[in-house]
Design a protein around this motif. Structure first.
Motif, PDB file in Angstrom:
ATOM      1  N   GLU A 243       0.888  -1.369   0.071  1.00 60.85           N
ATOM      2  CA  GLU A 243      -0.165  -0.182   0.005  1.00 60.85           C
ATOM      3  C   GLU A 243       0.831   1.313   0.175  1.00 60.85           C
ATOM      4  O   GLU A 243       0.478   2.110  -0.454  1.00 60.85           O
ATOM      5  N   VAL A 244       2.053   1.257   0.712  1.00 59.61           N
ATOM      6  CA  VAL A 244       2.800   2.412   0.954  1.00 59.61           C
ATOM      7  C   VAL A 244       3.267   2.509  -0.937  1.00 59.61           C
ATOM      8  O   VAL A 244       3.619   3.819  -1.425  1.00 59.61           O
ATOM      9  N   ALA A 245       3.856   1.341  -1.444  1.00 59.67           N
ATOM     10  CA  ALA A 245       4.205   1.609  -2.726  1.00 59.67           C
ATOM     11  C   ALA A 245       3.557   2.092  -3.528  1.00 59.67           C
ATOM     12  O   ALA A 245       3.525   2.914  -4.774  1.00 59.67           O
ATOM     13  N   GLU A 246       2.166   1.930  -3.547  1.00 60.32           N
ATOM     14  CA  GLU A 246       1.047   2.131  -4.298  1.00 60.32           C
ATOM     15  C   GLU A 246       0.881   3.740  -4.281  1.00 60.32           C
ATOM     16  O   GLU A 246       0.635   4.786  -4.999  1.00 60.32           O
ATOM     17  N   LEU A 247       0.920   4.369  -2.994  1.00 61.19           N
ATOM     18  CA  LEU A 247       1.037   5.624  -2.782  1.00 61.19           C
ATOM     19  C   LEU A 247       2.291   6.286  -3.594  1.00 61.19           C
ATOM     20  O   LEU A 247       1.966   7.239  -4.069  1.00 61.19           O
ATOM     21  N   PHE A 248       3.303   5.616  -3.381  1.00 62.48           N
ATOM     22  CA  PHE A 248       4.524   6.314  -4.188  1.00 62.48           C
ATOM     23  C   PHE A 248       4.302   6.240  -5.772  1.00 62.48           C
ATOM     24  O   PHE A 248       4.975   7.167  -6.300  1.00 62.48           O
ATOM     25  N   LEU A 249       3.580   5.343  -6.214  1.00 63.33           N
ATOM     26  CA  LEU A 249       3.343   5.181  -7.662  1.00 63.33           C
ATOM     27  C   LEU A 249       2.555   6.239  -8.120  1.00 63.33           C
ATOM     28  O   LEU A 249       2.973   7.007  -9.247  1.00 63.33           O
ATOM     29  N   VAL A 250       1.475   6.516  -7.417  1.00 68.33           N
ATOM     30  CA  VAL A 250       0.423   7.647  -7.809  1.00 68.33           C
ATOM     31  C   VAL A 250       1.273   9.121  -7.706  1.00 68.33           C
ATOM     32  O   VAL A 250       1.345   9.926  -8.329  1.00 68.33           O
ATOM     33  N   ALA A 251       1.984   9.143  -6.807  1.00 71.83           N
ATOM     34  CA  ALA A 251       2.721  10.482  -6.264  1.00 71.83           C
ATOM     35  C   ALA A 251       3.987  10.614  -7.379  1.00 71.83           C
ATOM     36  O   ALA A 251       4.232  11.833  -8.001  1.00 71.83           O
ATOM     37  N   GLY A 252       4.670   9.618  -7.778  1.00 65.97           N
ATOM     38  CA  GLY A 252       5.752   9.553  -8.503  1.00 65.97           C
ATOM     39  C   GLY A 252       5.589   9.552  -9.990  1.00 65.97           C
ATOM     40  O   GLY A 252       6.558  10.174 -10.782  1.00 65.97           O
ATOM     41  N   TYR A 253       4.320   9.268 -10.531  1.00 67.73           N
ATOM     42  CA  TYR A 253       4.109   8.762 -11.947  1.00 67.73           C
ATOM     43  C   TYR A 253       2.972   9.692 -12.434  1.00 67.73           C
ATOM     44  O   TYR A 253       3.476  10.715 -13.236  1.00 67.73           O
ATOM     45  N   PRO A 254       1.621   9.400 -12.229  1.00 70.98           N
ATOM     46  CA  PRO A 254       0.745  10.124 -12.991  1.00 70.98           C
ATOM     47  C   PRO A 254       0.794  11.751 -12.484  1.00 70.98           C
ATOM     48  O   PRO A 254       0.758  12.460 -13.423  1.00 70.98           O
ATOM     49  N   THR A 255       1.148  11.810 -11.262  1.00 71.14           N
ATOM     50  CA  THR A 255       0.941  13.473 -10.698  1.00 71.14           C
ATOM     51  C   THR A 255       2.399  14.205 -11.116  1.00 71.14           C
ATOM     52  O   THR A 255       2.376  15.174 -11.970  1.00 71.14           O
ATOM     53  N   SER A 256       3.398  13.557 -11.189  1.00 76.28           N
ATOM     54  CA  SER A 256       4.577  14.210 -11.543  1.00 76.28           C
ATOM     55  C   SER A 256       5.013  14.272 -13.005  1.00 76.28           C
ATOM     56  O   SER A 256       5.199  15.440 -13.466  1.00 76.28           O
ATOM     57  N   SER A 257       4.666  13.464 -13.759  1.00 79.88           N
ATOM     58  CA  SER A 257       4.736  13.392 -15.065  1.00 79.88           C
ATOM     59  C   SER A 257       3.646  14.326 -15.691  1.00 79.88           C
ATOM     60  O   SER A 257       3.822  14.849 -16.650  1.00 79.88           O
ATOM     61  N   GLY A 258       2.392  14.199 -15.423  1.00 78.93           N
ATOM     62  CA  GLY A 258       1.519  15.225 -15.668  1.00 78.93           C
ATOM     63  C   GLY A 258       1.730  16.542 -15.509  1.00 78.93           C
ATOM     64  O   GLY A 258       1.447  17.261 -16.534  1.00 78.93           O
ATOM     65  N   PHE A 259       2.172  17.102 -14.269  1.00 79.01           N
ATOM     66  CA  PHE A 259       2.445  18.456 -13.950  1.00 79.01           C
ATOM     67  C   PHE A 259       3.671  18.956 -14.807  1.00 79.01           C
ATOM     68  O   PHE A 259       3.635  19.818 -15.284  1.00 79.01           O
ATOM     69  N   LEU A 260       4.786  17.735 -14.984  1.00 76.15           N
ATOM     70  CA  LEU A 260       5.865  18.506 -15.469  1.00 76.15           C
ATOM     71  C   LEU A 260       5.390  18.609 -17.077  1.00 76.15           C
ATOM     72  O   LEU A 260       6.049  19.561 -17.756  1.00 76.15           O
ATOM     73  N   CYS A 261       4.682  17.869 -17.758  1.00 77.81           N
ATOM     74  CA  CYS A 261       4.152  18.310 -19.224  1.00 77.81           C
ATOM     75  C   CYS A 261       3.602  19.327 -19.027  1.00 77.81           C
ATOM     76  O   CYS A 261       3.635  20.188 -20.045  1.00 77.81           O
ATOM     77  N   GLY A 262       2.530  19.672 -18.106  1.00 76.12           N
ATOM     78  CA  GLY A 262       1.731  20.774 -18.318  1.00 76.12           C
ATOM     79  C   GLY A 262       2.554  21.980 -18.012  1.00 76.12           C
ATOM     80  O   GLY A 262       2.261  23.169 -18.519  1.00 76.12           O
ATOM     81  N   ALA A 263       3.554  22.037 -17.109  1.00 75.42           N
ATOM     82  CA  ALA A 263       4.413  23.000 -16.863  1.00 75.42           C
ATOM     83  C   ALA A 263       5.332  23.532 -17.796  1.00 75.42           C
ATOM     84  O   ALA A 263       5.655  24.478 -18.309  1.00 75.42           O
ATOM     85  N   LEU A 264       5.976  22.345 -18.716  1.00 78.73           N
ATOM     86  CA  LEU A 264       6.619  22.580 -19.956  1.00 78.73           C
ATOM     87  C   LEU A 264       5.718  23.132 -21.148  1.00 78.73           C
ATOM     88  O   LEU A 264       6.213  24.546 -21.455  1.00 78.73           O
ATOM     89  N   ILE A 265       4.395  23.078 -21.205  1.00 80.92           N
ATOM     90  CA  ILE A 265       3.696  23.571 -21.926  1.00 80.92           C
ATOM     91  C   ILE A 265       3.286  25.289 -21.705  1.00 80.92           C
ATOM     92  O   ILE A 265       3.404  26.267 -22.499  1.00 80.92           O
TER      93      ILE A 265
END
Length: 412
Positions: A243-265
């Protein structure tokens, strides 16, 4: 699967109340947020499009401060099974609690999490993150064609950072599979409820089988630290570690990658800001904060559930009711931010809500800032980078909880 921005949101036929979410998958926020801020009550009634649950929606900065700082409005209660929600399914695999932060807190590991994401830990990874951003950008310098800045820069930077700092050394096939499952699970539309639950279940089964292996891998990632730290009842079980790993997955992948893409744009849509950052790198920290305020990420809202009757700006929130806070709408409130839709380096004013506020202020904020700062430095160092299409022609994934473009066509 993409869709054009649709400013219209359906109403609940029984009451005329707006349904939520507003289906604004691009960087263009739904006009309903502004309309509610201007003419609606501070806490507006909405209906979940997917569950029919009656909810309250906050779009104003001052009201959001009040809600997020009131201990009677609880995040843990909002995540409990059976709580009213706006998501199509409960965000947990069947039989799990789906709240890794609460699990760590109850195990007496709040300080371990804070230290693992604190200044010392971030400094330990900062040089690597900056070098990774520079390397990815330099690999693009010789390109004379149009390239995808999401696939070739933002996504590998975000994913590499998450693997190094949070989850340990996932290989490319593991990353892709986990991201596919997350994209099926963390969405409002485009998949059936059965597929969403299956995706959450697949993620949990994967980490049940592999979280311990990832924790034992070389490196100084947070999953390893947590797995090796004894609690008052011993070390975390495989179920808890998953369950901790699942938390890190959400924090590290869809949130980080989504925001980084949006911030680049956002950055590339403001070449004058990139030029200013190139001339004066001392402006980079302020650029990071303005990106966090200006660039929308979530297509839904944070949830808080009343544990007793609470008065919010003259509205009684009954015990058991759920309040939604749109951080994106709050960050564009003209009562808090002058010219809120403009991207302004060195902006003065109140703190943004990019990481929330109050008790549940995002513990990974320093790591996220480090990642965004590395991206900004890499872009500012090469001010010839530009979007190869108009911003409105960028195509976005439909229905995801966290906005992410299908591609960011760019060139020199």
């Amino acid at each position: 699967m993409t869709t054009a921005h649709d400013p219209a949101a359906p109403a609940d036929p029984a009451s005329g109340t707006l349904t939520y979410p507003f289906h604004d998958w691009t960087q263009q926020l739904s006009p309903h947020y502004a309309r509610l801020r201007e003419s609606g009550p501070p806490v507006c009634p909405v209906v979940s499009e997917y569950t029919g649950d009656r909810l309250w929606l906050v779009t104003r900065y001052a009201t959001a401060v009040q809600v997020l700082e009131d201990p009677r409005l609880s995040s843990a209660a909002a995540m409990a099974p059976g709580s009213p929600r706006h998501e199509p399914v409960e965000l947990r695999a069947p039989g799990t609690r789906g709240n890794g932060v609460a699990l760590l807190n109850e195990a007496g590991m709040r300080a371990v999490l804070a230290d693992g994401l604190g200044p010392r830990a971030v400094r330990r990874h900062q040089e690597w993150i900056r070098e990774r951003a520079d390397t990815l950008m330099h690999e693009l310098l010789t390109r004379r064609d149009t390239f995808d800045l999401a696939r070739e820069f933002a996504l590998p930077l975000a994913r590499g950072t998450a693997s190094r700092t949070l989850l340990g050394p996932l290989d490319a096939d593991e990353e892709e599979q986990l991201i596919r499952w997350a994209d099926v699970s963390l969405r409002f539309c485009g998949a059936t409820a059965e597929h969403m639950v299956a995706g959450l279940t697949d993620i949990h089964r994967y980490f049940l089988a592999h979280a311990r292996r990832l924790a034992d891998a070389p490196g100084k990632h947070l999953l390893k630290t947590i797995a090796n730290t004894a609690t008052h009842t011993g070390r975390l079980s495989d179920e808890e570690l998953a369950e901790v790993a699942e938390l890190f997955l959400v924090a590290g992948y869809p949130t980080s990658s989504g925001f980084l893409c949006g911030a680049l744009i956002t950055l590339l849509n403001h070449p004058e800001a990139v030029a200013a950052l190139n001339r004066d790198p001392a402006l980079i920290p302020s650029a990071v904060e303005e990106l966090l305020r200006h660039t929308p990420l979530s297509t839904g809202a944070a949830r808080r559930r009343a544990t007793e009757d609470v008065q919010v700006d003259g509205t009684t929130i009954k015990a058991g009711d759920v309040v939604l806070i749109s951080m994106e709408a709050v960050n564009h409130d003209p009562e808090a931010f002058e010219d809120p839709d403009a991207f302004i380096l060195g902006r003065q004013g109140p703190a943004h809500f990019g990481f929330g506020r109050g008790l549940h202020f995002c513990p990974g904020n320093r790591l996220a800032r480090c990642l965004i700062e590395a991206m900004v430095r890499a872009v500012a160092g090469h001010p010839g980078l530009r979007l190869a299409v108009a911003p409105e022609d960028i195509r976005w994934h439909e229905g995801l909880f966290f906005r992410r473009p299908e591609a960011i066509p760019a060139s020199w």
